[in-house]
Design a protein around this motif. Structure first.
Motif, mmCIF file in Angstrom:
data_model
loop_
_atom_site.group_PDB
_atom_site.id
_atom_site.type_symbol
_atom_site.label_atom_id
_atom_site.label_comp_id
_atom_site.label_asym_id
_atom_site.label_seq_id
_atom_site.Cartn_x
_atom_site.Cartn_y
_atom_site.Cartn_z
ATOM 1 N N THR A 101 0.863 -1.183 0.000
ATOM 2 C CA THR A 101 0.000 0.000 0.000
ATOM 3 C C THR A 101 0.902 1.236 0.000
ATOM 4 O O THR A 101 2.131 1.135 0.027
ATOM 5 C CB THR A 101 -0.907 0.044 1.243
ATOM 6 N N GLN A 102 0.279 2.409 0.025
ATOM 7 C CA GLN A 102 1.053 3.653 0.064
ATOM 8 C C GLN A 102 1.826 3.796 1.378
ATOM 9 O O GLN A 102 2.663 4.684 1.524
ATOM 10 C CB GLN A 102 0.130 4.853 -0.143
ATOM 11 N N ALA A 105 5.660 4.141 1.346
ATOM 12 C CA ALA A 105 6.341 5.439 1.285
ATOM 13 C C ALA A 105 6.709 5.911 2.695
ATOM 14 O O ALA A 105 7.802 6.433 2.929
ATOM 15 C CB ALA A 105 5.444 6.473 0.594
ATOM 16 N N LYS A 160 7.316 7.599 -4.511
ATOM 17 C CA LYS A 160 6.187 7.046 -5.276
ATOM 18 C C LYS A 160 6.107 5.551 -5.050
ATOM 19 O O LYS A 160 7.123 4.855 -5.085
ATOM 20 C CB LYS A 160 6.376 7.333 -6.762
ATOM 21 N N VAL A 161 4.900 5.065 -4.817
ATOM 22 C CA VAL A 161 4.686 3.622 -4.643
ATOM 23 C C VAL A 161 3.731 3.167 -5.732
ATOM 24 O O VAL A 161 2.593 3.622 -5.810
ATOM 25 C CB VAL A 161 4.087 3.308 -3.247
ATOM 26 N N ARG A 208 -5.984 6.855 -2.043
ATOM 27 C CA ARG A 208 -4.625 6.768 -2.612
ATOM 28 C C ARG A 208 -4.270 5.310 -2.943
ATOM 29 O O ARG A 208 -3.347 5.071 -3.713
ATOM 30 C CB ARG A 208 -3.594 7.377 -1.655
ATOM 31 N N ASP A 209 -5.007 4.338 -2.358
ATOM 32 C CA ASP A 209 -4.791 2.922 -2.673
ATOM 33 C C ASP A 209 -5.926 2.345 -3.529
ATOM 34 O O ASP A 209 -6.191 1.143 -3.512
ATOM 35 C CB ASP A 209 -4.627 2.108 -1.381
#
Length: 241
Positions: A101-102, A105, A160-161, A208-209
């Motif tokens: 997931t984010q 980061a 960035k992921v 964001r995910d």
């Protein structure tokens, strides 16, 4: 107490993607050289009914850290606060079994902060500012007090992921243990003498995910993605029997 260390490493990562956090606290401390103390914390927090799972996680990491329970919130947490233990045990785990997931980061930023502490940079004004620059991008950013105390802060660019891989089944089990829900919806049908039931499975995350949740449709070969209007979260759902 002999707790079994039987958890799969990917399960730990999936659960961390759901309920883990990488925290850096910067607080005033007259006893420290620069007047500021830097603390790093890795934690997984769950309802106290999952205390045994937290004990298994602690055993997985070799018995480091502490487990505490907040009786007012009914939450228990496994925490590791020693920079050395974080460097020796926590960071290598997530380098070998990547978060997807984010939150990954946040892990990258957290790792940089821990490495600066290892070098003793938190005891020098330039190093402390570097940590604040990282902290400004980590999680929710800086408090008003820290923004005021460090006016020259330049937040680092958030890494960035991009997740393109299908999740490992054990990662999925861990993630669902943290953020999944199984529910039954009951409502009256068109014929008022009858009651309708709908079974549902759902995983919700910040938008964001969104790409990750949409990938679950292909992973499970069913379900759909939905996002409420004007909300910053969305859900993967499966409601067909």
């Amino acid at each position: 107490e002999n707790i079994s260390n039987s958890l799969n490493p990917w399960f730990i990562t999936g659960l961390t993607d759901a309920e883990g956090s990488f925290v850096c606290i910067i607080r005033k401390s007259p006893n420290h050289r620069l007047g500021w103390r830097v603390e790093v914390i890795f934690q997984i927090a769950l309802h106290k009914k999952d205390l045994e799972l937290l004990k298994q996680i602690q055993a997985f990491f070799g018995g480091i850290g502490i487990i505490s329970t907040n009786t007012s919130s009914n939450m228990s947490a496994f925490r590791v606060t020693s920079p050395k233990q974080i460097l020796d045990k926590i960071i290598p785990h997530f380098e070998n079994y990547n978060l997807i997931t984010q939150k990954q980061a946040d892990f990258f930023l957290f790792k940089e902060i821990v490495n600066l502490i290892k070098k003793g940079d938190h005891l020098k004004i330039e190093g402390l500012q570097s940590i604040v620059n990282l902290r400004a991008t980590l999680n929710l950013g800086l408090s008003k007090e820290l923004k005021s105390a460090f006016p020259n802060t330049i937040p680092v660019i958030r890494p960035k992921v991009i997740n393109s891989n299908s999740p490992h089944p054990e990662w999925m089990a861990g993630f669902i243990s943290g953020d999944g829900s199984f529910y039954i919806k009951m409502d009256k049908g068109r014929n008022k003498t009858k009651v309708g039931f709908q079974l549902g499975f759902q995983i919700s995350q910040h938008i964001r995910d969104e790409a990750l949740l949409k990938s679950f449709i292909n992973y499970f070969k069913c379900g759909y993605y939905t996002k409420p209007i004007q909300e910053n979260w969305g859900s993967y759902k499966c409601t067909k029997f």
